[in-house]
Each structure stands twice: as C-alpha cells, then as structure tokens.
Design an enzyme around this catalytic site. Structure first.
Site, PDB file in Angstrom:
ATOM      1  N   HIS A 135     -18.378  35.385 -28.059  1.00 48.40           N
ATOM      2  CA  HIS A 135     -18.640  34.239 -27.144  1.00 48.40           C
ATOM      3  C   HIS A 135     -20.176  34.159 -26.743  1.00 48.40           C
ATOM      4  CE1 HIS A 135     -14.247  34.083 -25.817  1.00 48.40           C
ATOM      5  NE2 HIS A 135     -14.518  32.891 -26.997  1.00 48.40           N
ATOM      6  N   ARG A 137     -22.214  33.167 -24.401  1.00 47.17           N
ATOM      7  CA  ARG A 137     -22.765  33.543 -23.143  1.00 47.17           C
ATOM      8  C   ARG A 137     -22.539  34.839 -22.694  1.00 47.17           C
ATOM      9  NH1 ARG A 137     -18.498  29.815 -20.050  1.00 47.17           N
ATOM     10  NH2 ARG A 137     -16.624  31.196 -20.349  1.00 47.17           N
ATOM     11  N   GLU A 138     -21.908  35.613 -23.567  1.00 47.59           N
ATOM     12  CA  GLU A 138     -21.433  37.300 -23.176  1.00 47.59           C
ATOM     13  C   GLU A 138     -22.677  38.261 -23.895  1.00 47.59           C
ATOM     14  OE1 GLU A 138     -17.429  37.547 -24.379  1.00 47.59           O
ATOM     15  OE2 GLU A 138     -16.859  35.827 -22.857  1.00 47.59           O
ATOM     16  N   ARG A 195     -20.167  28.673 -24.373  1.00 40.43           N
ATOM     17  CA  ARG A 195     -19.270  29.838 -25.056  1.00 40.43           C
ATOM     18  C   ARG A 195     -19.002  29.720 -26.438  1.00 40.43           C
ATOM     19  NH1 ARG A 195     -14.133  32.124 -22.926  1.00 40.43           N
ATOM     20  NH2 ARG A 195     -12.446  31.764 -24.450  1.00 40.43           N
ATOM     21  N   ASN A 219     -12.923  32.841 -30.583  1.00 39.69           N
ATOM     22  CA  ASN A 219     -12.100  33.505 -30.191  1.00 39.69           C
ATOM     23  C   ASN A 219     -10.541  32.728 -29.718  1.00 39.69           C
ATOM     24  OD1 ASN A 219     -11.253  36.267 -30.150  1.00 39.69           O
ATOM     25  ND2 ASN A 219     -11.021  36.399 -28.171  1.00 39.69           N
ATOM     26  N   ARG A 220     -10.388  31.816 -30.328  1.00 42.44           N
ATOM     27  CA  ARG A 220      -9.124  30.941 -30.145  1.00 42.44           C
ATOM     28  C   ARG A 220      -8.936  30.277 -31.840  1.00 42.44           C
ATOM     29  NH1 ARG A 220      -9.447  32.737 -25.947  1.00 42.44           N
ATOM     30  NH2 ARG A 220      -9.121  32.308 -23.941  1.00 42.44           N
ATOM     31  N   HIS A 272     -16.417  42.051 -25.325  1.00 44.34           N
ATOM     32  CA  HIS A 272     -16.526  40.733 -24.820  1.00 44.34           C
ATOM     33  C   HIS A 272     -17.182  41.237 -23.271  1.00 44.34           C
ATOM     34  CE1 HIS A 272     -14.251  37.620 -27.308  1.00 44.34           C
ATOM     35  NE2 HIS A 272     -13.943  39.073 -27.758  1.00 44.34           N
ATOM     36  N   SER A 273     -17.337  40.132 -22.772  1.00 50.78           N
ATOM     37  CA  SER A 273     -17.636  40.212 -21.022  1.00 50.78           C
ATOM     38  C   SER A 273     -17.085  39.002 -20.448  1.00 50.78           C
ATOM     39  CB  SER A 273     -19.119  40.639 -20.705  1.00 50.78           C
ATOM     40  OG  SER A 273     -20.179  39.423 -20.817  1.00 50.78           O
ATOM     41  N   TYR A 274     -16.965  39.207 -19.125  1.00 47.72           N
ATOM     42  CA  TYR A 274     -16.742  40.374 -18.241  1.00 47.72           C
ATOM     43  C   TYR A 274     -15.524  40.452 -17.711  1.00 47.72           C
ATOM     44  CZ  TYR A 274     -16.864  36.524 -14.553  1.00 47.72           C
ATOM     45  OH  TYR A 274     -16.548  35.590 -13.777  1.00 47.72           O
ATOM     46  N   TYR A 323      -4.119  36.542 -19.158  1.00 44.37           N
ATOM     47  CA  TYR A 323      -3.586  35.174 -19.215  1.00 44.37           C
ATOM     48  C   TYR A 323      -3.152  35.046 -20.633  1.00 44.37           C
ATOM     49  CZ  TYR A 323      -8.780  34.157 -20.249  1.00 44.37           C
ATOM     50  OH  TYR A 323     -10.089  34.371 -20.655  1.00 44.37           O
ATOM     51  N   GLU A 345     -13.600  44.024 -22.362  1.00 38.65           N
ATOM     52  CA  GLU A 345     -14.177  43.217 -21.830  1.00 38.65           C
ATOM     53  C   GLU A 345     -15.334  44.100 -20.826  1.00 38.65           C
ATOM     54  OE1 GLU A 345     -14.233  39.861 -21.486  1.00 38.65           O
ATOM     55  OE2 GLU A 345     -12.577  39.256 -22.445  1.00 38.65           O
TER      56      GLU A 345
END
Length: 379
Positions: A135, A137-138, A195, A219-220, A272-274, A323, A345
């Site tokens: 992703h 932005r991470e 993202r 990641n989907r 990943h984050s966060y 989730y 994360e």
C-alpha cells in the site's frame, strides 16, 4: 473525509477492533461529523487538528534528504532505495545479490535482494520471503524491510550478527522492500494518502465524462476468495480489487516468483502500517484454519519480542478480527501451502497513522527485527 455524508449519522459497530475507527475529515465536514458522533453517544478523541499542515511539514523533511544518500533518518524515493540495495549487494557480494522480479505499470523495477551465507551455493536452502510497500501510503513498511536487509548484512544491529550468521547458514532470505513503486512515488508527489497502484481502472459512475479512476488495491488483488469481502465495485474506491485476480504487474510478479519457489518458502511475511497488529490467516472467514494453534504460537512469540524491545503493544489477532477482507497476499500464500504466512501492521495506533515520523523508523525496525527472529525460531 469528504466521502462522509454530513446528513448520515455515524453508528457504532464500525470496522476495527472493538468498533473503533479512524476518520479523516475535511474542514467543511468537521462540525457535522462531530455532531453525528455526539448524537450517537459514541466516545471519540481528536488525534490531529490539522493533518494538512503536518503533511506540508513532512514534505519539508523529504526535501532535506541528500540526493544519492540512503539512511534511516528519512523516507527516500524508489530510485535511491534501489541504488542502496545494489550498493549492499556490491559490498557483500559473497552474501547478497539484487534482481528484478518484474516491472510496474509505469515501468519501475520490482527490485528484490537475496541474502545468504555462501550465496552461490544457497539455491537449495529453505527460503524466507519478506515484502513491504504493497500500500503506497504506508511508508514505514518498505523502510522496515530495508532495515532488515541492512541488519542481515551487518550494516546495522551488529550486536546480533552471531544470530544472523547462524540464520544465514540455514536460510536464504528474499526481500522485496518496495512492491508498489508507482503508488509510492505518487504518494510522495501528489496524494500523500494514495493506497493503490496507478493503472487506469475505470470511470467515475461508469461515465468518463465525470472523470477517470486510477489504481487497484494490490492487497485485494490476490486469488484468495477474490472480490467478496472488504472490497468495492467502484473503480475509484481505495479497496477496488480489479476485475480479476492478479490483474496488476506487481501482484503477478509476486505470484510468479513465489510459485516458482513455493516448495522452499517457509515464511511469508508482509509489512503494512498502521495499528500495531500481528495478523494471522484467514481474513475472509470466521472459521479457524487448521493451523490456528501454530499461527497463534507464532503471533504470541512475535508480539512478546516486540513488547520486550521498547514496550510497544502489538495485538495478536486473525485478520478477520480486524475486518473481513478477500484477496490479501497473506491469505493467498497460506492457501498455497505456506503455513507461516503473516502480516504485521507497524506503528502507530493513530496519532500519526500513515505519516509515521522518520524518527520512529529505527525503533520500529528494531522491535520488528526482534519479532522476525522470534518468528524464525518458530519454524
């Protein structure tokens, strides 16, 4: 964010552990959203009064980076990360080599580094895979993987070299720090919270007169219950999975390399984050997998090692407890037979979120390096 309808009251039970959720709200929506939260009698905390101002401060920090230099005091452009990986391989030619597993949509290399003692005779060793930056932005996620590469080669964490030397005798490590280079560069230049990838994905409201959409959530995009949970059919959505699994250059390249070496891979680890979480399979069903006990023991060892470093608390949970999601790299790797397939994360828990200050890179790297060693001891 501006995507929240001010007339729609927020209700308890949103995504996240314990029903908590972080919301980024534009100035025009701030008071209506606050009123909705208060009307719903939910507890809340304002984490940051002016995210835009902090993004501008972060940009100033990026400008202080010295061209051609790589260290762990800043976040660097893709080309400087790649140059540093090449420099590591040259300096440790008996232990390391760099190679590309493919190219991104915009033509950037997906550069990996392979590290092992007696590298030329290491092809048959069990393999450990680590990736970051899926992703865009991470930013801390790929920087931590870069930290791992430096640690394995003795450039940092010299006090752990006896441990690493033993691990390098036993394993070959393949690290892909930057698995979404197009998205990362866009997050540096244009949209800090970007993202996805950057391939054109469709049109707004199915009508290009309203504008075009870009990017697929990598990641989907893996073939693990693809397209069912935690996704959107809106091509402009942050969680748009694409029209089919492995539609993206980076996910295809990861798939092909992992499948080629599948019988040797003993650990799949994605950063990943966060949120400070150790995430275990599986993300799309509440049914526990057959390896649940193994996963739980690994997670317990990892979060204990992290806590014993600086006292930071990472929660050891299954991905679905955060989730429900379909199409994650972790779940795909697990379904392909890599029993130890996990996502971590990284810091923090919301104060800075995706904009983790560069001063936290090294402590985040150190605590997760200890978790990494603990995980390897579980294999």
């Amino acid at each position: 964010s501006s995507g929240i309808n001010a007339e729609w009251p927020l209700r308890p039970g949103g995504e996240g552990i314990g029903g908590t959720v972080d919301i980024l709200v534009s100035p025009g929506f701030y008071q209506p959203v606050l009123s909705s939260i208060e009307q719903a009698e939910m507890n809340y905390e304002v984490l940051d009064e002016d995210v835009g101002r902090e993004i501008e401060e972060e940009k100033k920090e990026l400008l202080r980076a010295i061209p051609g230099v790589f260290d762990f005091t800043n976040y660097y452009a893709v080309r400087y990360q790649h140059l540093h990986l090449d420099a590591l391989a040259r300096a440790h030619s008996d232990k390391a080599e760099t190679f590309s597993i493919g190219t991104s949509y915009e033509g950037r290399d997906l550069k990996a580094i392979r590290i092992s003692n007696n590298l030329v005779n290491s092809d048959s060793k069990p393999m450990i895979w680590v990736d970051g930056g899926i992703h865009a932005r991470e930013w801390v996620s790929h920087t931590v993987v870069m930290y791992f590469a430096n640690a394995l080669l003795g450039e940092v964490e010299q006090q752990k070299q006896a441990t690493f030397n033993s691990l390098l005798d036993k394993y070959q490590f393949v690290l892909l720090p930057m698995s979404n280079p197009d998205g990362y560069e866009y997050s540096r230049s244009s949209n800090r919270f970007w993202r996805k990838t950057r391939r054109p994905s469709g049109c707004k409201y199915n009508n290009c007169n309203y504008g075009r959409c870009y990017g697929i959530d990598p990641n989907r995009n893996f073939d693990a219950d693809f397209g069912n949970k935690g996704v959107s059919r809106n091509p402009c959505s942050d969680v748009y999975p694409g029209k089919q699994a492995f539609s993206e250059n980076n996910t295809k390249a990861m798939r092909d390399y992992i499948l080629k070496n599948l019988s040797q891979i003993k650990l799949y680890l994605s950063f990943h984050s966060y949120s400070q979480l150790f995430l275990k399979p599986i993300g799309y069903t509440t049914r526990k997998p057959k390896d649940y006990a193994t996963h739980d023991a690994a997670g317990s060892a990892a979060v204990s090692a992290i806590r014993n470093t600086y006292g930071k608390v990472y929660k050891n949970i299954r991905s679905v407890e955060l989730y429900p999601t379909s199409g994650s790299s972790q779940d795909w790797a697990y379904l392909k037979g890599i029993v130890h397939s996990y996502t971590i994360e990284l810091r923090d828990t919301g104060r800075y979120g995706f904009r983790l200050p560069a001063r936290e890179i090294v402590p985040t790297g150190k605590e997760n390096l200890n978790a990494f060693i603990a995980l390897l001891n579980q294999l």
